[in-house]
Scaffold this active site. Structure first.
Site, short mmCIF file in Angstrom:
data_model
loop_
_atom_site.label_atom_id
_atom_site.label_comp_id
_atom_site.label_asym_id
_atom_site.label_seq_id
_atom_site.Cartn_x
_atom_site.Cartn_y
_atom_site.Cartn_z
N ARG A 164 0.89 -1.21 0.15
CA ARG A 164 0.14 0.05 -0.03
C ARG A 164 0.83 1.21 0.08
O ARG A 164 0.45 2.05 0.60
CB ARG A 164 -1.02 0.19 1.13
CG ARG A 164 -1.86 -1.26 1.29
CD ARG A 164 -2.77 -1.06 -0.09
NE ARG A 164 -4.09 -2.01 0.20
CZ ARG A 164 -4.21 -3.20 0.06
NH1 ARG A 164 -3.13 -3.75 -0.72
NH2 ARG A 164 -5.15 -4.14 0.02
N SER A 244 -11.03 -0.72 3.45
CA SER A 244 -9.95 -0.87 4.97
C SER A 244 -9.58 0.41 5.27
O SER A 244 -8.77 1.18 4.40
CB SER A 244 -8.64 -1.47 4.59
OG SER A 244 -9.03 -3.02 4.15
N GLU A 340 -4.81 3.64 5.99
CA GLU A 340 -4.80 3.39 4.61
C GLU A 340 -5.29 4.47 3.79
O GLU A 340 -4.87 5.24 2.87
CB GLU A 340 -5.07 2.07 4.24
CG GLU A 340 -5.05 1.95 2.91
CD GLU A 340 -5.61 0.81 2.21
OE1 GLU A 340 -5.58 -0.39 2.34
OE2 GLU A 340 -6.67 0.84 1.24
P1 FAD Z 1 -9.09 8.66 -4.76
O1 FAD Z 1 -9.74 8.32 -3.63
O2 FAD Z 1 -9.73 9.73 -5.65
O3 FAD Z 1 -7.61 9.18 -4.47
C1 FAD Z 1 -6.61 8.40 -3.74
C2 FAD Z 1 -5.42 9.16 -3.59
O4 FAD Z 1 -4.91 9.10 -4.72
C3 FAD Z 1 -5.61 10.60 -3.06
O5 FAD Z 1 -4.54 11.00 -2.50
C4 FAD Z 1 -5.61 11.30 -4.61
O6 FAD Z 1 -5.32 12.72 -4.32
C5 FAD Z 1 -4.51 10.47 -5.41
N1 FAD Z 1 -4.72 10.44 -6.72
C6 FAD Z 1 -5.73 9.92 -7.33
N2 FAD Z 1 -5.79 10.01 -8.67
C7 FAD Z 1 -4.59 10.47 -8.99
C8 FAD Z 1 -3.67 10.74 -9.96
N3 FAD Z 1 -4.24 10.42 -11.26
N4 FAD Z 1 -2.68 11.24 -9.86
C9 FAD Z 1 -1.92 11.62 -8.76
N5 FAD Z 1 -2.82 11.40 -7.77
C10 FAD Z 1 -4.07 10.91 -7.72
N6 FAD Z 1 -7.76 -0.92 -2.19
C11 FAD Z 1 -7.04 -2.09 -2.26
O7 FAD Z 1 -5.85 -1.86 -2.51
N7 FAD Z 1 -7.53 -3.24 -2.42
C12 FAD Z 1 -8.70 -3.20 -2.28
O8 FAD Z 1 -9.13 -4.61 -2.23
C13 FAD Z 1 -9.42 -2.34 -1.87
N8 FAD Z 1 -10.92 -2.66 -1.69
C14 FAD Z 1 -11.71 -1.57 -1.53
C15 FAD Z 1 -12.96 -1.81 -1.27
C16 FAD Z 1 -14.16 -0.65 -1.05
C17 FAD Z 1 -15.51 -1.08 -0.86
C18 FAD Z 1 -13.54 0.57 -1.05
C19 FAD Z 1 -14.52 1.73 -0.78
C20 FAD Z 1 -12.15 0.88 -1.50
C21 FAD Z 1 -11.31 -0.29 -1.71
N9 FAD Z 1 -10.14 -0.03 -1.56
C22 FAD Z 1 -8.77 -0.86 -2.00
C23 FAD Z 1 -9.45 1.50 -1.85
C24 FAD Z 1 -9.58 2.05 -3.12
O9 FAD Z 1 -10.38 1.31 -3.90
C25 FAD Z 1 -8.21 2.26 -3.86
O10 FAD Z 1 -7.33 2.82 -2.88
C26 FAD Z 1 -8.35 3.01 -5.16
O11 FAD Z 1 -6.99 2.84 -6.04
C27 FAD Z 1 -8.73 4.25 -4.86
O12 FAD Z 1 -9.05 5.10 -6.43
P2 FAD Z 1 -9.74 6.28 -6.43
O13 FAD Z 1 -9.68 6.64 -8.05
O14 FAD Z 1 -11.02 6.33 -5.95
O15 FAD Z 1 -8.61 7.27 -5.62
N1 EPU Z 2 -10.63 -10.61 10.62
C1 EPU Z 2 -11.10 -10.65 11.59
N2 EPU Z 2 -12.15 -9.61 11.68
C2 EPU Z 2 -12.62 -8.96 11.02
C3 EPU Z 2 -11.99 -8.91 9.98
C4 EPU Z 2 -11.00 -9.48 9.52
O1 EPU Z 2 -10.80 -11.37 12.40
O2 EPU Z 2 -13.57 -8.28 11.45
C5 EPU Z 2 -9.34 -11.55 10.18
C6 EPU Z 2 -9.69 -12.67 9.90
O3 EPU Z 2 -8.84 -13.75 10.30
C7 EPU Z 2 -9.47 -12.90 8.28
C8 EPU Z 2 -8.35 -11.93 8.31
O4 EPU Z 2 -8.45 -10.95 9.45
O5 EPU Z 2 -9.12 -14.11 7.87
C9 EPU Z 2 -8.13 -11.24 6.79
O6 EPU Z 2 -9.25 -10.72 6.46
P1 EPU Z 2 -9.60 -10.37 5.09
O7 EPU Z 2 -9.48 -11.57 4.18
O8 EPU Z 2 -11.03 -9.70 5.05
O9 EPU Z 2 -8.64 -9.22 4.74
P2 EPU Z 2 -7.94 -7.88 5.20
O10 EPU Z 2 -6.57 -8.35 5.67
O11 EPU Z 2 -8.88 -7.49 6.34
C10 EPU Z 2 -6.95 -7.28 3.05
C11 EPU Z 2 -6.81 -5.89 2.32
C12 EPU Z 2 -8.13 -5.63 1.46
C13 EPU Z 2 -8.08 -6.83 0.43
C14 EPU Z 2 -8.09 -8.18 1.35
C15 EPU Z 2 -8.16 -9.37 0.34
C16 EPU Z 2 -5.45 -4.29 3.89
C17 EPU Z 2 -5.37 -3.22 4.53
N3 EPU Z 2 -6.51 -4.73 3.37
O12 EPU Z 2 -7.89 -7.02 4.03
O13 EPU Z 2 -7.84 -4.45 0.64
O14 EPU Z 2 -9.12 -6.67 -0.27
O15 EPU Z 2 -6.98 -8.12 2.29
O16 EPU Z 2 -6.91 -9.38 -0.28
O17 EPU Z 2 -4.31 -5.03 3.28
C18 EPU Z 2 -8.43 -2.24 0.90
O18 EPU Z 2 -7.07 -2.05 0.88
O19 EPU Z 2 -9.29 -1.18 1.02
C19 EPU Z 2 -8.85 -3.56 0.93
C20 EPU Z 2 -10.07 -3.74 1.11
#
Ligand code: FAD
Ligand code: EPU
Length: 344
Positions: A164, A244, A340
């Site tokens: 990240r 997250s 994050e």
């Molecule tokens: P924004 O929120 O608009 O911007 C994020 C940051 O990037 C800000 O600091 C912004 O200034 C900067 N930025 C945006 N675009 C540019 C650009 N073109 N040039 C320079 N800077 C820029 N993330 C994960 O890694 N894994 C996941 O599994 C994951 N699951 C998610 C699930 C949900 C339900 C939600 C709501 C979010 C999740 N995220 C996850 C976080 C998010 O989706 C990612 O970080 C995504 O890449 C953000 O994209 P955005 O366009 O919405 O960025």
């Molecule tokens: N867990 C709990 N309680 C909870 C949630 C999680 O005990 O309420 C424990 C469980 O043991 C579970 C483990 O945490 O097995 C991992 O949970 P999960 O698989 O949901 O993944 P995570 O570590 O919570 C990360 C990323 C997610 C990504 C998933 C799948 C980060 C900060 N988050 O979540 O990314 O989608 O793995 O790869 O690394 C995001 O970055 O916004 C995001 C959603």
């Protein structure tokens, strides 16, 4: 160049926080971006580049210019028997792009299905899920310098990707506007492609078995990831959130061994460098926050790491909750969890 004033940002952030920005401009072409960079509203104010607003928490009105990056376009820029280089403009929706690759049977980002946001933000925090990070398929990106307007290319090493993390969140914070990203993907249909699907992480294998998938395809893996994600992550269209809220903390093996003596069931992932990653969701749940509702906010009932807006939360309320959670994790486990989400 159309620059709007006092624009409401609620529809532009997935937390659904109601704040205004002094100026707002959306750019559809690189020419418009250069044009905007000449305007006084851009030059004389702080500028926030916004994609889909899915990794951001607004805690107050923004007294500057929000630049919404809407640059479109996907093209194959190089092709061999086994691989393609695909260049995607920063304003494309990430998941729509993933579906585009799946339709063409290109492998590499199927595990990153359904991550909200736009392509331009994906390298910012090296998006990752289910055992894959964008760095694994990354070739290069193009970015425009915020002040000089000069375009620069960044290769894999230049981006300094980590968990990240990237150079754009650290050394080059707020210096560049990412305009396109080029990824190296595998042509699965080519008989010579030795592509290995990544299905070891979490529930992917079990979900594929439930779905009665016996021959792996990019589509099947993507469908499995989508199924898992929709079963536990709240849909921002229904319930405001930014995924997250915190990163999973990483500790030394020695520190983990001490912790596990006190908490024998603590889940963990051993990293390649010998350190140990601990799921922050577990730590937060152990502190009693899972499903707890505090005013208009709370930690989600199915995933404690996801903080949610039950309707009318302010950014300050969410931030206060995050601070309380962080403090309680520190008191119980002696671990400092880091956000994050970008807090503005
Ligand atoms: P924004 O929120 O608009 O911007 C994020 C940051 O990037 C800000 O600091 C912004 O200034 C900067 N930025 C945006 N675009 C540019 C650009 N073109 N040039 C320079 N800077 C820029 N993330 C994960 O890694 N894994 C996941 O599994 C994951 N699951 C998610 C699930 C949900 C339900 C939600 C709501 C979010 C999740 N995220 C996850 C976080 C998010 O989706 C990612 O970080 C995504 O890449 C953000 O994209 P955005 O366009 O919405 O960025
Ligand atoms: N867990 C709990 N309680 C909870 C949630 C999680 O005990 O309420 C424990 C469980 O043991 C579970 C483990 O945490 O097995 C991992 O949970 P999960 O698989 O949901 O993944 P995570 O570590 O919570 C990360 C990323 C997610 C990504 C998933 C799948 C980060 C900060 N988050 O979540 O990314 O989608 O793995 O790869 O690394 C995001 O970055 O916004 C995001 C959603």
């Amino acid at each position: 160049m159309n620059i709007e004033q006092n624009k409401q940002l609620k529809p532009y952030n997935t937390f659904g926080i109601s704040v205004c920005t002094k100026f707002f401009a959306e750019v559809q072409t690189e020419y418009e971006l250069l044009e905007l960079q000449q305007c006084s509203e851009y030059r004389d104010n702080s500028v926030l580049v916004l994609g889909g607003g899915s990794n951001i928490l607004f805690t107050r009105d923004f007294e500057g210019l929000v630049l919404r990056n809407a640059l479109p376009g996907i093209s194959i820029v190089h092709e061999t028997e086994n691989e393609v280089l695909v260049k995607v403009a920063a304003g494309e929706v990430w998941h729509r792009f993933v579906l585009w690759t799946i339709e063409r049977n290109f492998g590499g980002i199927e595990n990153l299905s359904l991550i909200p946001g736009l392509v331009g933000a994906a390298p910012m925090q090296n998006i990752g899920a289910y055992g894959v990070e964008i760095k694994d398929v990354f070739e290069e990106l193009e970015a425009v310098h915020r002040k000089t307007g000069e375009k620069q290319k960044f290769g894999l090493k230049d981006c300094e990707f980590g968990y990240r993390e990237s150079v754009f969140k650290n050394k080059l914070k707020e210096e560049f506007i990412i305009t396109s990203v080029t990824l190296r993907l595998a042509k699965i249909s080519s008989p010579k492609t030795n592509y290995r699907f990544k299905t070891d992480y979490g529930d992917i294998k079990n979900t594929l078995a439930e779905m009665q998938v016996f021959d792996l395809t990019v589509k099947a893996v993507s469908d499995a990831v989508i199924k898992i994600r929709t079963s536990k992550l709240p849909d921002p269209a229904q319930l405001g959130n930014a995924g997250s809220f915190f990163k999973n903390p990483v500790v030394t093996k020695q520190r983990f061994d001490e912790l596990v003596l006190r908490y024998p069931v603590m889940p963990s992932y051993l990293q390649a460098d010998g350190t140990v990653k601990i799921p922050a969701g577990w730590l937060i749940e152990q502190c009693g926050w899972k499903g707890k509702v505090i005013g208009n906010t709370g930690a989600h009932a199915k995933q404690a790491l996801v903080l949610v807006n039950y309707g009318n939360a302010t950014g300050a309320e969410v931030k206060n909750l995050a601070l309380e959670i962080r403090q309680s994790v520190k008191e119980k486990f002696g671990i400092e969890i880091q956000p994050e989400v970008n807090i503005v």
